[in-house]
Motif scaffolding. Structure first.
Motif, PDB file in Angstrom:
ATOM      1  N   GLN A 136      -0.513   4.548  -4.454  1.00 16.78           N
ATOM      2  CA  GLN A 136      -1.415   4.874  -5.559  1.00 16.78           C
ATOM      3  C   GLN A 136      -1.448   6.366  -5.859  1.00 16.78           C
ATOM      4  OE1 GLN A 136      -5.269   3.105  -4.737  1.00 16.78           O
ATOM      5  NE2 GLN A 136      -4.683   1.252  -5.859  1.00 16.78           N
ATOM      6  N   SER A 137      -1.637   7.172  -4.841  1.00 16.71           N
ATOM      7  CA  SER A 137      -1.802   8.612  -5.061  1.00 16.71           C
ATOM      8  C   SER A 137      -0.476   9.367  -5.092  1.00 16.71           C
ATOM      9  CB  SER A 137      -2.683   9.213  -3.966  1.00 16.71           C
ATOM     10  OG  SER A 137      -2.018   9.179  -2.707  1.00 16.71           O
ATOM     11  N   THR A 168       5.140   7.264   1.193  1.00 19.08           N
ATOM     12  CA  THR A 168       4.084   7.835   0.371  1.00 19.08           C
ATOM     13  C   THR A 168       3.042   6.768   0.051  1.00 19.08           C
ATOM     14  OG1 THR A 168       5.384   7.389  -1.629  1.00 19.08           O
ATOM     15  CG2 THR A 168       5.554   9.590  -0.680  1.00 19.08           C
ATOM     16  N   ASP A 169       1.851   7.227  -0.242  1.00 12.50           N
ATOM     17  CA  ASP A 169       0.799   6.325  -0.688  1.00 12.50           C
ATOM     18  C   ASP A 169       1.162   5.816  -2.082  1.00 12.50           C
ATOM     19  OD1 ASP A 169      -1.863   5.866  -2.289  1.00 12.50           O
ATOM     20  OD2 ASP A 169      -2.397   5.702  -0.159  1.00 12.50           O
ATOM     21  N   LYS A 193       0.820  -1.210   0.000  1.00 10.87           N
ATOM     22  CA  LYS A 193       0.000   0.000   0.000  1.00 10.87           C
ATOM     23  C   LYS A 193       0.852   1.257   0.000  1.00 10.87           C
ATOM     24  CE  LYS A 193      -3.582   2.328   2.721  1.00 10.87           C
ATOM     25  NZ  LYS A 193      -4.424   2.265   3.945  1.00 10.87           N
ATOM     26  N   TYR A 194       2.082   1.141   0.529  1.00 15.62           N
ATOM     27  CA  TYR A 194       2.948   2.302   0.687  1.00 15.62           C
ATOM     28  C   TYR A 194       4.255   2.128  -0.087  1.00 15.62           C
ATOM     29  CZ  TYR A 194      -0.212   3.155   4.587  1.00 15.62           C
ATOM     30  OH  TYR A 194      -1.336   3.363   5.341  1.00 15.62           O
ATOM     31  N   VAL A 215       2.836  10.352   3.268  1.00 19.57           N
ATOM     32  CA  VAL A 215       2.216   9.897   4.514  1.00 19.57           C
ATOM     33  C   VAL A 215       2.997  10.423   5.710  1.00 19.57           C
ATOM     34  CG1 VAL A 215       1.589   7.877   5.899  1.00 19.57           C
ATOM     35  CG2 VAL A 215       1.312   7.824   3.397  1.00 19.57           C
TER      36      VAL A 215
END
Length: 230
Positions: A67-68, A64-65, A4-5, A72
């Motif tokens: 996907q986007s 960081t995320d 995810k990250y 974070v």
């Protein structure tokens, strides 16, 4: 499944603080994307980097995320990074005893602090550069302060250790200890002769894959002449 990250680590092959993070991430299976900061060349002092880390040191971790791409968190100290890994990724293998055993967790943190507070700060490049004009030989300085720290670690390891620094499971203490031993050996500290219990732990750590892969002589930015020879 994709993570995810995204984890980006600013690192330097000789940095023991960076090595702690590399080892922990490898043990946990956290993929790191490396960006290299050459400390001897002074790249940590460049404005581009100090805007990320005002301490002008490594490591710096940026999460960081995936996907986007949204940030974070940005963390600029190795122990804070290690604690973040523990708290943010409880799904991964832990490097701390369970919360139900606060005494054991305190033992781990005690040993981590010996390395991160008593040994590393007074033996890093910044301090050596400051004392150089005082005509203090770097090797003598390093040996003096490293020996003091390892004496304390040895005494506690005799009480706490099993196969590793605290019992028979790997902990954050081992992530801090292994790079510190590499530094001590570099400057001629007789770790094997003076600190036999620490040395036994070190011998066990050398067989662990995460410690081999995270070590200073096995990094992409390690000069070829210093790299591990197969």
């Amino acid at each position: 499944m994709a993570d995810k990250y995204k984890y980006t680590l600013y690192t330097y092959f000789r940095s023991s603080c960076s090595a702690r993070v590399r080892i922990a991430a490898l043990f946990k299976g956290i993929p790191l994307e490396y960006k290299y900061i050459h400390l001897v060349k002074g790249e940590q002092n460049a404005a581009e980097y100090t805007s990320l880390n005002p301490s002008e040191s490594v490591p710096t971790l940026i999460v960081t995320d995936a996907q986007s791409g949204q940030e974070v968190v940005k963390i600029r100290q190795s122990i804070a990074i290690l604690e973040y890994f523990e708290e943010s990724r409880p799904d991964l293998p832990s490097l701390l005893p369970p919360p139900e055993d606060p005494a054991a967790r305190a033992k781990v943190r005690e040993l981590v602090d010996i390395v991160s507070c008593d040994i590393q700060p007074v033996t890093n490049l910044r301090v050596l550069s400051f004392v150089k004009p005082l005509n203090v030989e770097a090797k003598v300085w390093q040996q003096h302060f490293m020996t003091l720290g390892f004496k304390a670690y040895e005494r506690l390891a005799k009480k706490y250790s099993g196969k590793y620094s605290v019992g028979d499971r790997l902990t954050l203490a081992d992530c801090a200890l292994a790079p510190a031993i590499d530094g001590a050996l570099r400057f001629g500290v007789d770790v094997e002769g003076e600190f036999p219990r620490v040395w036994e732990v070190w011998e066990n750590l050398k067989a662990v894959e995460a410690f081999k892969q995270g070590r200073w002589d096995n990094q992409p930015d390690t000069p070829e002449e210093l790299r591990t020879k197969e």
